[in-house]
Design an enzyme around this catalytic site. Structure first.
Site, PDB file in Angstrom:
ATOM      1  N   TYR A 160     -20.056   0.486  14.499  1.00 18.37           N
ATOM      2  CA  TYR A 160     -19.610   1.741  13.949  1.00 18.37           C
ATOM      3  C   TYR A 160     -20.043   3.137  14.176  1.00 18.37           C
ATOM      4  O   TYR A 160     -18.894   3.911  14.372  1.00 18.37           O
ATOM      5  CB  TYR A 160     -19.682   1.410  12.407  1.00 18.37           C
ATOM      6  CG  TYR A 160     -19.103   2.608  11.362  1.00 18.37           C
ATOM      7  CD1 TYR A 160     -17.915   2.667  10.932  1.00 18.37           C
ATOM      8  CD2 TYR A 160     -20.245   3.636  10.947  1.00 18.37           C
ATOM      9  CE1 TYR A 160     -17.560   3.733  10.288  1.00 18.37           C
ATOM     10  CE2 TYR A 160     -19.662   4.700  10.264  1.00 18.37           C
ATOM     11  CZ  TYR A 160     -18.345   4.602   9.839  1.00 18.37           C
ATOM     12  OH  TYR A 160     -17.875   5.677   9.103  1.00 18.37           O
ATOM     13  N   LYS A 177     -17.675   6.117  15.834  1.00 23.19           N
ATOM     14  CA  LYS A 177     -17.691   7.332  15.408  1.00 23.19           C
ATOM     15  C   LYS A 177     -18.094   8.503  16.553  1.00 23.19           C
ATOM     16  O   LYS A 177     -17.644   9.620  16.572  1.00 23.19           O
ATOM     17  CB  LYS A 177     -18.286   7.658  14.192  1.00 23.19           C
ATOM     18  CG  LYS A 177     -17.701   6.910  12.935  1.00 23.19           C
ATOM     19  CD  LYS A 177     -16.302   7.457  12.743  1.00 23.19           C
ATOM     20  CE  LYS A 177     -15.155   6.534  12.116  1.00 23.19           C
ATOM     21  NZ  LYS A 177     -13.933   7.010  11.732  1.00 23.19           N
ATOM     22  N   ASP A 207       0.688  -1.136  10.631  1.00 24.06           N
ATOM     23  CA  ASP A 207      -0.760  -1.767  10.702  1.00 24.06           C
ATOM     24  C   ASP A 207      -1.353  -1.402  12.017  1.00 24.06           C
ATOM     25  O   ASP A 207      -1.048  -2.090  13.143  1.00 24.06           O
ATOM     26  CB  ASP A 207      -1.025  -3.363  10.400  1.00 24.06           C
ATOM     27  CG  ASP A 207      -2.645  -3.552   9.975  1.00 24.06           C
ATOM     28  OD1 ASP A 207      -3.459  -2.873  10.572  1.00 24.06           O
ATOM     29  OD2 ASP A 207      -2.718  -4.793   9.563  1.00 24.06           O
ATOM     30  N   ARG A 245       0.808  -1.162   0.019  1.00 18.36           N
ATOM     31  CA  ARG A 245      -0.012  -0.099  -0.028  1.00 18.36           C
ATOM     32  C   ARG A 245       0.586   1.316  -0.016  1.00 18.36           C
ATOM     33  O   ARG A 245       0.507   2.386  -0.670  1.00 18.36           O
ATOM     34  CB  ARG A 245      -0.941  -0.123   1.314  1.00 18.36           C
ATOM     35  CG  ARG A 245      -1.979  -0.877   0.993  1.00 18.36           C
ATOM     36  CD  ARG A 245      -2.889  -0.957   2.278  1.00 18.36           C
ATOM     37  NE  ARG A 245      -4.070  -1.680   2.215  1.00 18.36           N
ATOM     38  CZ  ARG A 245      -5.393  -1.264   1.420  1.00 18.36           C
ATOM     39  NH1 ARG A 245      -5.425   0.152   0.948  1.00 18.36           N
ATOM     40  NH2 ARG A 245      -6.377  -2.216   1.295  1.00 18.36           N
ATOM     41  N   THR A 259     -16.601   6.120  -1.791  1.00 17.91           N
ATOM     42  CA  THR A 259     -15.393   5.741  -1.504  1.00 17.91           C
ATOM     43  C   THR A 259     -15.372   4.156  -1.390  1.00 17.91           C
ATOM     44  O   THR A 259     -16.334   3.472  -1.322  1.00 17.91           O
ATOM     45  CB  THR A 259     -14.715   6.052  -0.318  1.00 17.91           C
ATOM     46  OG1 THR A 259     -15.424   5.642   0.850  1.00 17.91           O
ATOM     47  CG2 THR A 259     -14.598   7.784  -0.607  1.00 17.91           C
ATOM     48  N   ASN A 261      -7.437   9.954   9.889  1.00 22.52           N
ATOM     49  CA  ASN A 261      -8.326   9.319   9.132  1.00 22.52           C
ATOM     50  C   ASN A 261      -8.512   7.926   8.955  1.00 22.52           C
ATOM     51  O   ASN A 261      -9.399   7.575   8.421  1.00 22.52           O
ATOM     52  CB  ASN A 261      -7.768  10.085   7.464  1.00 22.52           C
ATOM     53  CG  ASN A 261      -8.463   9.361   6.345  1.00 22.52           C
ATOM     54  OD1 ASN A 261      -9.653   9.818   6.146  1.00 22.52           O
ATOM     55  ND2 ASN A 261      -7.973   8.337   5.738  1.00 22.52           N
ATOM     56  N   VAL A 290     -20.068   9.151   1.163  1.00 21.51           N
ATOM     57  CA  VAL A 290     -19.649   9.526  -0.255  1.00 21.51           C
ATOM     58  C   VAL A 290     -19.074   8.215  -0.826  1.00 21.51           C
ATOM     59  O   VAL A 290     -18.956   7.131  -0.142  1.00 21.51           O
ATOM     60  CB  VAL A 290     -18.218  10.464  -0.327  1.00 21.51           C
ATOM     61  CG1 VAL A 290     -18.924  12.027  -0.061  1.00 21.51           C
ATOM     62  CG2 VAL A 290     -17.392  10.171   0.610  1.00 21.51           C
TER      63      VAL A 290
END
Length: 257
Positions: free
Chosen positions: A153, A157, A55, A37, A186, A81, A184
């Site tokens: 999730y 957040k 990681d 990556r 992604t 992020n 969005v």
């Protein structure tokens, strides 16, 4: 110009924020979880100053990232992020015995915040889904409840907003804010996501390096460069402090005063 470190930035919104910041003349350091990556990130943003590998799904990996970032010197801003989505059909446990979603979305930003040299600005990515959650700190690790990926999730957040606001309160010399990029298209959001991908990365770049007075604030929550009220629970100081205490217990790493 600023030096900015962006976690989880080998693709998606993290990479887009890095590309935007680099185009503005800032020195950008990316993060990738492995060498493959990292190579992808280098091709996508060859002007990146460096790429830190590690990681963050494990505590050892998060420490590796913190050490790698610190070896490059103090940053003006860190954009937290890195994150995973809401589609996990079961509780996936990491080698540290933690739920995968919690380890990446919450504990990694906590550990990096605690271990990295303190920047001038901190930016934490949340989600509009945090408004649907409650801080279930009595079962933060999902050992009692029946697993629900969407709820796990959303809770993660909410915890990111709690972390951002707790840091803003404890570190008055740092501008610490949270934001939602919108739903969005992604890899995380999926191809059917309805929000504008061209706006999704701009708020984090603005909060990290913008000279607009509206970006030079702390303890805020934003969407598309506008202040928005978060879930009211995120502003509860007692809940903020309890989250920090639980993260310290999970990681063995205390948040500096």
């Amino acid at each position: 110009m600023a030096r900015i470190f962006i976690t989880g930035s080998s693709e998606g919104l993290g990479l887009m924020a890095g590309q935007l910041l680099a185009s503005q003349g800032h020195a950008v350091v990316l993060h990738a979880r492995n060498a493959g990556r990292a190579a992808d990130a280098r091709r996508a943003l060859p002007e990146a100053q460096a790429i830190v590998e590690g990681d963050v799904v494990t505590l050892a990996g998060a420490r590796q990232v913190a050490d790698g970032a610190n070896s490059l010197g103090r940053f003006d801003a860190v954009i937290h992020n890195v994150g995973i989505g809401y589609r996990e059909p079961r509780r996936i446990e990491t080698e540290d015995g933690l739920p995968h979603v919690f380890a990446v979305n919450v504990l990694a930003p906590y550990v990096l915040t605690a271990l990295m040299e303190r920047p001038k600005r901190l930016v934490y990515l949340s989600s509009g889904m945090h408004r649907q959650a409650s801080a279930n700190l009595d079962d933060m690790l999902w050992t009692k409840r029946r697993w629900n990926g969407s709820t796990a999730y959303a809770e993660s957040k909410l915890y990111d907003v709690l972390l951002a606001l707790a840091v803003a309160r404890r570190w008055p010399d740092v501008l610490s804010n949270a934001l939602e990029p919108g739903w969005v298209p992604t890899r995380m959001g999926g191809p059917g996501a309805p929000d504008d991908i061209e706006k999704a990365h701009r708020t984090q770049a603005w909060l990290a390096a913008g000279d607009d007075p509206h970006a030079q604030v702390t303890g805020g929550y934003f969407h598309h460069m506008r202040h928005r009220p978060p879930n009211p629970e995120a502003e509860n100081v007692a809940v903020q402090d309890r989250l920090l205490d639980l993260c310290a217990a999970c990681s063995g790493i205390g948040m500096p005063g």
